[in-house]
Each structure stands twice: as C-alpha cells, then as structure tokens.
Design a protein around this motif. Structure first.
Motif, PDB file in Angstrom:
ATOM      1  N   LYS A  26      31.191  -4.059  -2.943  1.00 44.06           N
ATOM      2  CA  LYS A  26      32.529  -3.610  -3.341  1.00 44.06           C
ATOM      3  C   LYS A  26      33.249  -2.909  -2.180  1.00 44.06           C
ATOM      4  CE  LYS A  26      31.964  -3.200  -8.352  1.00 44.06           C
ATOM      5  NZ  LYS A  26      30.704  -3.934  -8.438  1.00 44.06           N
ATOM      6  N   HIS A  27      32.746  -3.049  -0.978  1.00 47.22           N
ATOM      7  CA  HIS A  27      33.386  -2.391   0.153  1.00 47.22           C
ATOM      8  C   HIS A  27      34.741  -3.052   0.418  1.00 47.22           C
ATOM      9  CE1 HIS A  27      34.200  -0.909   4.214  1.00 47.22           C
ATOM     10  NE2 HIS A  27      33.345   0.074   3.940  1.00 47.22           N
ATOM     11  N   ARG A  28      35.803  -2.295   0.252  1.00 44.17           N
ATOM     12  CA  ARG A  28      37.158  -2.860   0.258  1.00 44.17           C
ATOM     13  C   ARG A  28      37.503  -3.540   1.571  1.00 44.17           C
ATOM     14  NH1 ARG A  28      41.837  -1.585   2.212  1.00 44.17           N
ATOM     15  NH2 ARG A  28      40.974   0.329   3.082  1.00 44.17           N
ATOM     16  N   LEU A  29      37.469  -2.810   2.683  1.00 46.27           N
ATOM     17  CA  LEU A  29      37.880  -3.386   3.963  1.00 46.27           C
ATOM     18  C   LEU A  29      36.913  -4.472   4.415  1.00 46.27           C
ATOM     19  CD1 LEU A  29      39.876  -3.427   6.282  1.00 46.27           C
ATOM     20  CD2 LEU A  29      38.572  -1.587   7.381  1.00 46.27           C
ATOM     21  N   GLY A  30      35.625  -4.274   4.136  1.00 45.02           N
ATOM     22  CA  GLY A  30      34.654  -5.298   4.510  1.00 45.02           C
ATOM     23  C   GLY A  30      34.941  -6.624   3.825  1.00 45.02           C
ATOM     24  N   LEU A  31      35.282  -6.568   2.537  1.00 43.48           N
ATOM     25  CA  LEU A  31      35.579  -7.795   1.794  1.00 43.48           C
ATOM     26  C   LEU A  31      36.909  -8.411   2.226  1.00 43.48           C
ATOM     27  CD1 LEU A  31      34.328  -6.698  -1.734  1.00 43.48           C
ATOM     28  CD2 LEU A  31      33.389  -8.542  -0.329  1.00 43.48           C
ATOM     29  N   VAL A  32      37.892  -7.556   2.523  1.00 42.70           N
ATOM     30  CA  VAL A  32      39.170  -8.088   3.023  1.00 42.70           C
ATOM     31  C   VAL A  32      38.934  -8.875   4.311  1.00 42.70           C
ATOM     32  CG1 VAL A  32      41.378  -7.450   4.082  1.00 42.70           C
ATOM     33  CG2 VAL A  32      40.670  -6.369   1.948  1.00 42.70           C
ATOM     34  N   MET A  33      38.162  -8.302   5.229  1.00 43.54           N
ATOM     35  CA  MET A  33      37.917  -8.972   6.504  1.00 43.54           C
ATOM     36  C   MET A  33      37.038 -10.209   6.332  1.00 43.54           C
ATOM     37  SD  MET A  33      39.797  -7.443   8.528  1.00 43.54           S
ATOM     38  CE  MET A  33      39.326  -8.573   9.834  1.00 43.54           C
ATOM     39  N   TYR A  34      36.068 -10.165   5.410  1.00 42.29           N
ATOM     40  CA  TYR A  34      35.232 -11.337   5.164  1.00 42.29           C
ATOM     41  C   TYR A  34      36.080 -12.464   4.565  1.00 42.29           C
ATOM     42  CZ  TYR A  34      30.782 -13.709   4.469  1.00 42.29           C
ATOM     43  OH  TYR A  34      29.737 -14.583   4.553  1.00 42.29           O
ATOM     44  N   SER A  35      36.983 -12.103   3.678  1.00 39.92           N
ATOM     45  CA  SER A  35      37.905 -13.081   3.101  1.00 39.92           C
ATOM     46  C   SER A  35      38.790 -13.687   4.183  1.00 39.92           C
ATOM     47  CB  SER A  35      38.759 -12.408   2.025  1.00 39.92           C
ATOM     48  OG  SER A  35      39.777 -13.277   1.565  1.00 39.92           O
ATOM     49  N   GLN A  36      39.271 -12.834   5.100  1.00 43.59           N
ATOM     50  CA  GLN A  36      40.100 -13.325   6.209  1.00 43.59           C
ATOM     51  C   GLN A  36      39.310 -14.317   7.066  1.00 43.59           C
ATOM     52  OE1 GLN A  36      43.497 -12.487   7.210  1.00 43.59           O
ATOM     53  NE2 GLN A  36      43.017 -14.332   8.373  1.00 43.59           N
ATOM     54  N   ALA A  37      38.050 -14.000   7.330  1.00 41.38           N
ATOM     55  CA  ALA A  37      37.210 -14.892   8.134  1.00 41.38           C
ATOM     56  C   ALA A  37      37.009 -16.231   7.429  1.00 41.38           C
ATOM     57  CB  ALA A  37      35.865 -14.222   8.414  1.00 41.38           C
ATOM     58  N   CYS A  38      36.845 -16.196   6.106  1.00 39.85           N
ATOM     59  CA  CYS A  38      36.720 -17.456   5.349  1.00 39.85           C
ATOM     60  C   CYS A  38      37.991 -18.286   5.479  1.00 39.85           C
ATOM     61  CB  CYS A  38      36.444 -17.157   3.874  1.00 39.85           C
ATOM     62  SG  CYS A  38      34.790 -16.529   3.542  1.00 39.85           S
ATOM     63  N   PHE A  39      39.128 -17.640   5.380  1.00 38.39           N
ATOM     64  CA  PHE A  39      40.396 -18.372   5.520  1.00 38.39           C
ATOM     65  C   PHE A  39      40.494 -19.010   6.903  1.00 38.39           C
ATOM     66  CE2 PHE A  39      44.735 -18.611   7.040  1.00 38.39           C
ATOM     67  CZ  PHE A  39      45.377 -19.305   6.022  1.00 38.39           C
ATOM     68  N   ASP A  40      40.170 -18.249   7.933  1.00 41.68           N
ATOM     69  CA  ASP A  40      40.273 -18.763   9.297  1.00 41.68           C
ATOM     70  C   ASP A  40      39.362 -19.962   9.525  1.00 41.68           C
ATOM     71  OD1 ASP A  40      42.175 -16.857   9.915  1.00 41.68           O
ATOM     72  OD2 ASP A  40      40.724 -15.432  10.733  1.00 41.68           O
ATOM     73  N   ARG A  41      38.280 -20.045   8.754  1.00 38.71           N
ATOM     74  CA  ARG A  41      37.363 -21.191   8.855  1.00 38.71           C
ATOM     75  C   ARG A  41      37.679 -22.272   7.812  1.00 38.71           C
ATOM     76  NH1 ARG A  41      31.461 -19.152  10.935  1.00 38.71           N
ATOM     77  NH2 ARG A  41      32.251 -17.923  12.691  1.00 38.71           N
ATOM     78  N   LYS A  42      38.866 -22.138   7.200  1.00 42.54           N
ATOM     79  CA  LYS A  42      39.369 -23.117   6.218  1.00 42.54           C
ATOM     80  C   LYS A  42      38.508 -23.194   4.964  1.00 42.54           C
ATOM     81  CE  LYS A  42      41.799 -25.843   9.683  1.00 42.54           C
ATOM     82  NZ  LYS A  42      42.103 -27.187  10.235  1.00 42.54           N
ATOM     83  N   LEU A  43      37.828 -22.089   4.672  1.00 45.02           N
ATOM     84  CA  LEU A  43      37.091 -21.974   3.414  1.00 45.02           C
ATOM     85  C   LEU A  43      38.016 -21.270   2.419  1.00 45.02           C
ATOM     86  CD1 LEU A  43      33.671 -20.812   4.943  1.00 45.02           C
ATOM     87  CD2 LEU A  43      34.287 -23.123   4.181  1.00 45.02           C
ATOM     88  N   TYR A  44      39.075 -21.984   2.034  1.00 48.98           N
ATOM     89  CA  TYR A  44      40.171 -21.363   1.294  1.00 48.98           C
ATOM     90  C   TYR A  44      39.747 -20.860  -0.085  1.00 48.98           C
ATOM     91  CZ  TYR A  44      42.838 -23.729   4.943  1.00 48.98           C
ATOM     92  OH  TYR A  44      43.325 -24.169   6.153  1.00 48.98           O
ATOM     93  N   ALA A  45      38.960 -21.647  -0.788  1.00 46.61           N
ATOM     94  CA  ALA A  45      38.524 -21.225  -2.123  1.00 46.61           C
ATOM     95  C   ALA A  45      37.694 -19.949  -2.043  1.00 46.61           C
ATOM     96  CB  ALA A  45      37.727 -22.338  -2.796  1.00 46.61           C
ATOM     97  N   ASP A  46      36.803 -19.867  -1.054  1.00 44.85           N
ATOM     98  CA  ASP A  46      35.994 -18.655  -0.885  1.00 44.85           C
ATOM     99  C   ASP A  46      36.878 -17.455  -0.577  1.00 44.85           C
ATOM    100  OD1 ASP A  46      33.682 -20.122  -1.284  1.00 44.85           O
ATOM    101  OD2 ASP A  46      33.296 -20.422   0.851  1.00 44.85           O
TER     102      ASP A  46
ATOM    103  N   ALA B 153      30.501 -12.047  16.146  1.00 41.47           N
ATOM    104  CA  ALA B 153      29.986 -10.671  16.140  1.00 41.47           C
ATOM    105  C   ALA B 153      30.657  -9.850  15.042  1.00 41.47           C
ATOM    106  CB  ALA B 153      30.210 -10.026  17.510  1.00 41.47           C
ATOM    107  N   GLY B 154      31.958 -10.042  14.885  1.00 42.54           N
ATOM    108  CA  GLY B 154      32.683  -9.335  13.835  1.00 42.54           C
ATOM    109  C   GLY B 154      32.191  -9.733  12.455  1.00 42.54           C
ATOM    110  N   ILE B 155      32.038 -11.052  12.229  1.00 45.31           N
ATOM    111  CA  ILE B 155      31.581 -11.537  10.919  1.00 45.31           C
ATOM    112  C   ILE B 155      30.191 -10.999  10.598  1.00 45.31           C
ATOM    113  CG2 ILE B 155      30.896 -13.613   9.650  1.00 45.31           C
ATOM    114  CD1 ILE B 155      33.184 -15.080  11.096  1.00 45.31           C
ATOM    115  N   ALA B 156      29.326 -10.901  11.599  1.00 45.55           N
ATOM    116  CA  ALA B 156      27.977 -10.376  11.373  1.00 45.55           C
ATOM    117  C   ALA B 156      28.032  -8.948  10.826  1.00 45.55           C
ATOM    118  CB  ALA B 156      27.179 -10.421  12.675  1.00 45.55           C
ATOM    119  N   LEU B 157      28.941  -8.140  11.374  1.00 51.61           N
ATOM    120  CA  LEU B 157      29.078  -6.764  10.895  1.00 51.61           C
ATOM    121  C   LEU B 157      29.654  -6.729   9.479  1.00 51.61           C
ATOM    122  CD1 LEU B 157      30.319  -4.954  14.129  1.00 51.61           C
ATOM    123  CD2 LEU B 157      28.086  -4.728  13.033  1.00 51.61           C
ATOM    124  N   PHE B 158      30.676  -7.568   9.215  1.00 46.97           N
ATOM    125  CA  PHE B 158      31.231  -7.622   7.851  1.00 46.97           C
ATOM    126  C   PHE B 158      30.142  -7.997   6.857  1.00 46.97           C
ATOM    127  CE2 PHE B 158      35.210  -9.490  10.109  1.00 46.97           C
ATOM    128  CZ  PHE B 158      35.543  -8.247  10.599  1.00 46.97           C
TER     129      PHE B 158
END
Length: 506
Positions: free
Chosen positions: A84-104, A70-75
């Motif tokens: 260029k939304h700063r917090l949105g991209l930070v959280m989307y990047s965090q979600a990628c890391f948590d899913r082991k999509l490290y390069a993304d 649900a959180g990722i859908a909002l991001f």
C-alpha cells in the motif's frame, strides 16, 4: 543545511527532493545516496516507513536520470514489503506504462485510488493514465471488472479522472452511473457538468431534459420536474440554436412567441414576467405553478436537483436560446429566497443562475433578430463574459453582436504548460468551437487577482503584485495566440481585472 550538518539524513533527503523537482536528477541521486549512507552513521534512527520513502525517492531519481532498471528494482523492493506504499505504487504504475503494460498500470492506479481516494497525486496519475493510454477508457472499464456495475465506485473514478483532464472518459462514466441509477440527480448534475467542459451544450441540454422526463414527479419545494419541462416548452427553438456558429445568417437570439417576454428583477428577485418593449400588447404570461420558497433546509438530493435546473438555465443562456429563459427563471427564482443557497454545495450553480436572472432584464428580448447586426464579436472568458453577452455594439457604422464563449472558472494559472486541471480542457474545447476568422475578446484574470496572485505574494512566491500579474499573463498570452486560426482573426484581451475587495496596491 547539508554543509552545516554533513551527517544529517533529513537535510540530504530535503536537498534530494528539491533537486528532483528542479530536474537535476543526477545531483538528486547523489543527495539521496548520501542520505542512505548517513542512515548507518546517524545516531537518530529512522522508522521503517521513512526508510521505504527514502528508497522510493532514490528510485524515482534514478528512473528519471535514465537508470530505469535500478529505479524499478527499488520500487519493487518497497511494494513487495508494503503493498500500500503510495509513492512506490505510483512509480511502479508509471514504469508499467512506460513499458506499454497499460492494463497493469491502470490496475495499480485503481488500487491506489481505492486506498487514497482524496490524494491529488494519485488522482492526477490515474487521470493521466486514462488520457495517455491507447483506448484508455476501454482498458479502464475492463480493469474495473464487476465494479463497473456499482455506480458509486464508477462515480469515484469519474470524479478523479475528470479533475485531471480525462473529461470525455469521465463523461462516459457518469452516463453509465446515470443508466444504473436513473433517478439520481447528483449523477445527472455531474454528467451535465462534464458535457459542459466538453463544450457540447445541445447534448448537455438533452441529457438534462431526459432526466426530467424520466423523473417527472421529482421536485423541490412545490416545483416538480414536470413543471420545468412545461415551462421549457417545445424543443424546436433549442434545435435552431444549434446553428450558432458565428455568421450573420445563422446567429440566432430568438424571435418566437416566448421572446415576447422578459423578466422584471426588483429587490434582488424576479417578480414577474413583463412584455418586451416591442410587444407591449402580449398576453398569456402567467405560469401554471406559483413557486413557494422552502422555509427549512433542502435535502442533499433536492439541492442537486435545483442545481440541475439552474444548469439548464446556464446552458440555454450561454448557447443563445434566450426565448426559453423568462418563464423558467420566473419559475425557479423563488427557490433562492428560502434557504441561502450560496452557503450550500450548489453555491456555484446558484451564482450563475442569479446572474442570468439579473442579466435577462437588461436584454432586448423580442427586438433582436437575425437582421439586426452585421458582425459577431466573441467574448471568451470566465463568468465575467456573461454580462456583455447578446448585447450589440455599433462600431464604425456596423452593428456587432456580442456572442458568449464561457469557460467556467478559468484562471490564468490553469493555463500553465504543466497543468492538467479540467478548466484548461474546457478552454481549448470552447476556443475550438469559435469559427475561423472570427473576432475574439478574451476576458480572464479576475479570479487570479482576487485569490491566487495576492496569496502567492503573501507567501513570497512572487516579489510583488507586478511580478505575479506578469507571470499570469505569460501563461495566458501564448494560449490565446496559439488558439487563433490563421489570417483575418482579430484577437484582443482585456487587462487583468482587479478585485473590488482587494487591498489598494492591486
């Protein structure tokens, strides 16, 4: 405020933020939900940017509460509309890391840094990613692509990740910058400082010497790199200083020819070399170059070069290679007496140099040799640890050498559990270099007393000075205790030092 104005959007957003930072994620979700419901009811319209912020904050709380999809859908909704939304991209990047999509994750963080280069949250996020990602440096270099050949871009990334704990990776990036621009003193200086945080003094000295050798005619005023190299002399003493590991047999202060000299410090400046007391018949103390203070201002490039020279002196003093210092200090000290360097970008390097220049005149150079002491006491602390360094104490009939273990600029505040600021990294690297079984005195807290605690009390963060000091100690004490090796390792700490300029209550 929410009870008084139940239809307020602003009050519920603020409440949701506060609850999120208190890790009360479910209640935070409820507060943001109410804020979203109130948007349709409120007579006050919110902008598109405010609506995006609200969506991302709601998603962040959902994500932290365990409702990740649900959180990722909002991001995703927000960054599709605003890439260029700063917090949105930070959280989307965090979600990628948590899913082991490290390069993304790192790719997104780099794009954020390009658009928000001074934003502390963005810089901290990238530093955290590079540290926590498996083979983070390699992933980072791959995502940089052709930008890895552009020294300014690489330096920007290095500065961001070093500040938040990825120091080894930053040092590698600074080394690459220097390879791309071998005559850039700024890159050489930042590389030397990164190595310092890693507590690798010999590597740091060699890096500085390599830069001086590659740029012999580069200079400031009438001093050139070749002059500094000449006064530095041979490298053998440096190599012997590598063995400063804390045992009586291998701690080395210096007993070669250069140790016949100390400096005379008068009226705020080094005026001449003078023979150490035990070697009053020594000759040959004159320098080849007589330094002339500059009448005007130094350029930014000259300031970086002077800072690099001063950092060499700092390295040599803290590692105990004292025999190199009198001639270097006499050569470089006049540079401080033209433009007031304490008002420039190199004020910290100049402060350390000025302190060491004064301390040299108090040291018994030429008289302290390996057999002069029985035990070693490590003095680990901020710049205040320099004053006792390399002196000896007699305790219960035994002579103890006071061995420096400098952690530049460390505050007790930096040691709090959630901190990733690089002085904390420096602290653990320095303590790791203290031998098992060694006796240690920790000297920290003066900077907190002079700045942080007073300001925090003024802001109402602490009820009074006593509470502020207690909080500072609760950060410091566990770190010092956890760092000590097992049995037989005495560990003490000095009281928090008051500031000379502080008000009476402190």
């Amino acid at each position: 405020a929410c009870a008084a104005e139940p239809s307020s959007v602003e009050a519920h957003v603020a409440w949701g933020e506060a609850l999120y930072h208190q890790r009360q994620y479910r209640r935070s979700v409820q507060a943001f939900s109410t804020a979203i419901e109130n948007v349709g009811k409120s007579t006050t319209k919110i902008t598109d940017a405010q609506a995006e912020d609200l969506k991302v904050k709601m998603g962040r709380s959902l994500y932290a509460e365990g409702q990740r999809d649900a959180g990722i859908a909002l991001f995703s909704d927000v960054v599709k509309a605003n890439d260029k939304h700063r917090l949105g991209l930070v959280m989307y990047s965090q979600a990628c890391f948590d899913r082991k999509l490290y390069a993304d994750a790192i790719r997104i963080a780099l794009s954020l840094l390009a658009n928000y280069s001074t934003d502390q949250e963005v810089r901290a996020h990238l530093g955290w990613l590079v540290t926590e990602t498996p083979d983070g440096l390699e992933v980072l270099l791959k995502e940089l692509g052709d930008a890895v050949k552009a020294a300014p871009a690489v330096a920007l990334v290095a500065a961001a990740i070093k500040e938040f704990g990825a120091v080894a990776q930053a040092a590698d990036l600074y080394r690459r910058c220097l390879e791309l621009c071998p005559s850039n003193a700024s890159f050489a200086l930042t590389y030397a400082h990164a190595i310092e945080v890693l507590n690798q003094p010999v590597e740091g000295v060699h890096a500085i010497l390599a830069f001086l050798e590659a740029n012999p005619k580069m200079g400031a005023s009438n001093v050139r790199c070749m002059d500094v190299l000449r006064e530095f002399g041979a490298v053998e003493e440096l190599e012997e200083a590598v063995h400063l590991k804390g045992t009586v047999e291998t701690v080395w202060v210096g007993q070669r020819a250069a140790s016949l000299w100390t400096v005379l410090y008068e009226d705020g400046r080094v005026t001449q070399l003078q023979p150490a007391p035990a070697n009053s018949g020594a000759t040959g103390g004159n320098l080849t170059t007589t330094t002339v203070p500059k009448s005007g201002k130094f350029t930014a490039e000259e300031l970086d070069l002077i800072a690099l020279w001063f950092t060499l002196v700092k390295y040599l003093f803290t590692m105990g290679c004292l025999v190199k210092l009198p001639r270097l200090v006499l050569l470089l000290d006049p540079l401080r007496h033209g433009e007031p360097l304490h008002e420039t970008t190199i004020r910290n390097e100049q402060a350390y140099f000025a302190s060491i220049a004064q301390l040299l005149g108090c040291l018994p150079l030429g008289t302290t040799v390996r057999s002069d002491f029985d035990q070693v006491l490590y003095v680990c602390g901020d710049s205040h640890s320099l004053s006792p360094a390399w002196h000896t104490l007699t305790l219960k009939g035994e002579r103890w050498l006071l061995r420096n273990a400098l952690v530049t600029g460390l505050k007790c505040w930096h040691l709090r559990p959630e901190s990733r600021f690089y002085p904390k990294n420096n602290f653990y690297n320095v303590v790791e270099g203290i031998p098992d079984g060694a006796s240690v005195v920790f000297i920290f807290g003066e900077i907190d007393c002079r700045e942080g605690i007073l300001l925090a009390v003024d802001k109402g963060i602490y009820a009074d000075l006593q509470e502020g000091i207690q909080v500072a100690w609760t950060f410091t004490s566990p770190c010092c205790r956890s760092c000590r090796p097992p049995v037989g390792s005495p560990c003490t700490s000095t009281p928090l030092c008051p500031s000379w300029t502080a008000p009476g209550p402190l």
